[in-house]
Enzyme design. Structure first.
Site, short mmCIF file in Angstrom:
data_model
loop_
_atom_site.label_atom_id
_atom_site.label_comp_id
_atom_site.label_asym_id
_atom_site.label_seq_id
_atom_site.Cartn_x
_atom_site.Cartn_y
_atom_site.Cartn_z
N HIS A 114 -23.88 -8.81 -24.02
CA HIS A 114 -23.15 -7.89 -23.15
C HIS A 114 -23.57 -6.44 -23.36
CE1 HIS A 114 -19.96 -6.42 -26.00
NE2 HIS A 114 -19.99 -7.63 -26.51
N ASP A 124 -22.19 -4.50 -31.64
CA ASP A 124 -21.41 -5.14 -30.58
C ASP A 124 -21.57 -4.36 -29.29
OD1 ASP A 124 -19.65 -6.69 -29.19
OD2 ASP A 124 -17.84 -5.90 -30.12
N GLU A 184 -17.67 -7.28 -21.00
CA GLU A 184 -17.15 -8.33 -21.89
C GLU A 184 -15.91 -7.84 -22.61
OE1 GLU A 184 -16.36 -10.53 -25.55
OE2 GLU A 184 -16.96 -8.45 -25.43
N GLU A 185 -15.93 -6.58 -23.02
CA GLU A 185 -14.89 -6.08 -23.93
C GLU A 185 -13.50 -6.02 -23.32
OE1 GLU A 185 -15.25 -5.99 -26.91
OE2 GLU A 185 -17.30 -5.44 -27.48
N ASP A 207 -23.77 -12.46 -29.52
CA ASP A 207 -22.72 -11.44 -29.58
C ASP A 207 -22.03 -11.49 -30.94
OD1 ASP A 207 -20.90 -9.46 -28.96
OD2 ASP A 207 -19.64 -10.73 -27.71
N HIS A 243 -15.82 -2.60 -33.32
CA HIS A 243 -14.88 -1.83 -32.48
C HIS A 243 -14.43 -0.51 -33.12
CE1 HIS A 243 -13.50 -5.64 -30.04
NE2 HIS A 243 -14.80 -5.46 -30.01
ZN LIG Z 1 -19.15 -8.23 -28.31
#
Ligand SMILES: [Zn+2]
Length: 466
Positions: free
Chosen positions: A274, A286, A320-321, A348, A418
């Site tokens: 992603h 990520d 995606e998030e 991922d 994140h």
């Molecule tokens: Zn991810």
């Protein structure tokens, strides 16, 4: 060097000779791992994506720059590229802060969860009630929650995806459960494994008929501070200020790049990652790493001069998030050709050493993938596990496409996941290169495989997608 790959392969025994096919696949795998080490470009591409483009939250200028740049880059590598439009949710963070008001005055490290509504400008000041689970919240006496801020305080038990998944509902559904009991805001202890006073953001959602209360993550250290104060019998009050807001959905796109098949171009092996990231860091682990792997795998295969039996398609999914609009949009737009998608692979899980793959396939597929696994040079003791897959390819799995998740060593992944610390320095150049070669080998093997992998039946409820 890549020209040598082509020579070696074209000089092999005729197609259809199973022993010869296996030998040529081994040969190709060796050459790809060698090539990526000597002249790999995955790291440079990840550096551009993170350092030069930066955060890529859906609907942001960074996300759109990433769509344009990756499409240009893949086209320059000689692939057939298009962007496929989707609409994405657009959420912006704004200013955010929190402070303890009682029993002491202290600043707290917080960050809004993606999708949260804002607080009033002056913030929300209220007493804190702490729980470790939804069950504990439900068991509290009537009136103990109303008008208060609920703190969901539960540490991740084990590093890695299992530990994360066990606690993730507190983040995604915490505001809903707290609102049901009349809370005015929800705080969730950061879903992270590093003690560095880092708040970890991530997606949350609201219930249709419930008040949309503001929701934020709080650093683990601050959750523990509140826990100690409450355990000592103090009344804990804090003020939360969130300036985030949701804007109208914005046009964006998935980036789709094909390496056309030589015999059955209508049959497709999808490799994906992603393109969007959270806004706090630059999305290196990520999922910039996955994006770099997909781009590098396609580049390597294209540069080898070989055409796979089936089409190998790279898909860089958007959103995606905080919405999965890219994964869902791809499955809708390509519904008619999903019966001809023979496999979908997603990366991922960062760029740590490749432990193996996690797969969801039909009867007999596992054994065939186990035979193939050594070519990916996995570091783990159990290279092929099941079930598996990925968030973006989840909608494909629902339509019976065999799905495969690249399974990197995630022991440190949730240290930075994140957070503002998801940056390029967390990625090891050599591991990223090896992961890229492994993805290229896997894509090639799936594109050549005769017959294709058996397709999985309907998903049992609660099947884990990684
Ligand atoms: Zn991810």
């Amino acid at each position: 060097l890549l020209a040598l790959v082509a020579c070696a392969l074209l000089a092999g025994p005729p197609a259809g000779d199973a022993g010869g096919d296996a030998e040529r696949l081994r040969e190709l795998a060796g050459r790809l791992f060698e090539a990526v080490e000597r002249e790999g470009q995955a790291w440079e591409r990840l550096a551009h994506l993170t350092d030069r483009i930066g955060p890529r939250l859906s609907g942001s200028p960074g996300a759109e720059a990433a769509v344009r740049w990756t499409a240009e880059r893949l086209a320059a590598d000689g692939l057939a590229v298009r962007t496929e439009p989707i609409l994405v949710p657009t959420w912006v963070r704004g200013l955010e802060s929190a402070e303890l008001l009682a029993p002491v005055a202290q600043r707290l490290a917080v960050t809004a969860l993606g999708g949260s509504d804002p607080t009033p400008e002056a913030g929300i000041a209220a007493e804190v009630v702490e729980v470790a689970s939804f069950e504990e919240l439900a068991a509290l006496p009537e009136g103990r929650v109303a008008g208060r801020i609920v703190l969901f305080n539960r540490a991740i038990a084990d590093a890695g995806f299992q530990g994360y998944s066990a606690v993730a509902p507190l983040r995604t559904r915490g505001a809903v459960e707290a609102a049901k009991r009349g809370a005015v805001a929800a705080l969730v202890r950061s879903l992270g494994t590093l003690s560095a006073r880092l708040p970890h953001t991530g997606a949350m959602s609201y219930g249709a008929a419930l008040p949309r209360i503001p929701a934020a993550a709080i650093a683990a250290e601050d959750a523990e501070l509140i826990h100690r104060l409450l355990a000592a019998g103090d009344v804990v009050r804090l003020r939360l200020v969130l300036g985030c807001r949701t804007l109208p959905d914005a046009p964006s796109a998935n980036v789709v790049a094909d390496l056309p098949g030589r015999e059955r171009p209508e049959e497709i092996v999808l490799i994906g990652a992603h393109l969007d990231s959270w806004d706090l860091g630059t999305g290196a682990i990520d999922d910039g790493a996955g994006v770099a792997m997909v781009m590098e795998a396609l580049r390597l295969l294209k540069a080898s001069g070989l055409a796979p039996r089936r089409t190998i398609r790279g898909v860089l999914f958007m959103n995606e998030e905080n919405g999965l609009r890219g994964g869902r949009g791809y499955a809708e737009a390509h519904a008619a050709e999903l019966p001809r998608h023979v496999a979908a692979v997603e990366a991922d899980s960062g760029a740590g050493a490749l432990q193996g793959i996690a797969v969801t396939v039909g009867e007999g597929g596992l054994a065939r993938l186990r035979a193939l696994a050594p070519l990916l040079r996995p570091a783990g003791a159990e290279p092929v596990t099941s079930p598996g897959g990925g968030a973006d390819i989840g909608p494909l799995r629902e339509q019976g496409v065999p799905v495969i998740g690249m399974r990197q060593d995630a022991a440190r992944y949730f240290d930075w996941h994140h957070t503002a610390a998801d940056t390029l320095d967390k990625v090891d150049r050599a591991e990223l290169a090896r992961n890229s070669a492994a993805m290229a080998v896997l894509a090639w093997a799936l594109a050549e495989m005769e017959p294709a992998l058996p397709r999985p039946g309907p998903a049992p409820p609660g099947e884990r997608q990684r």
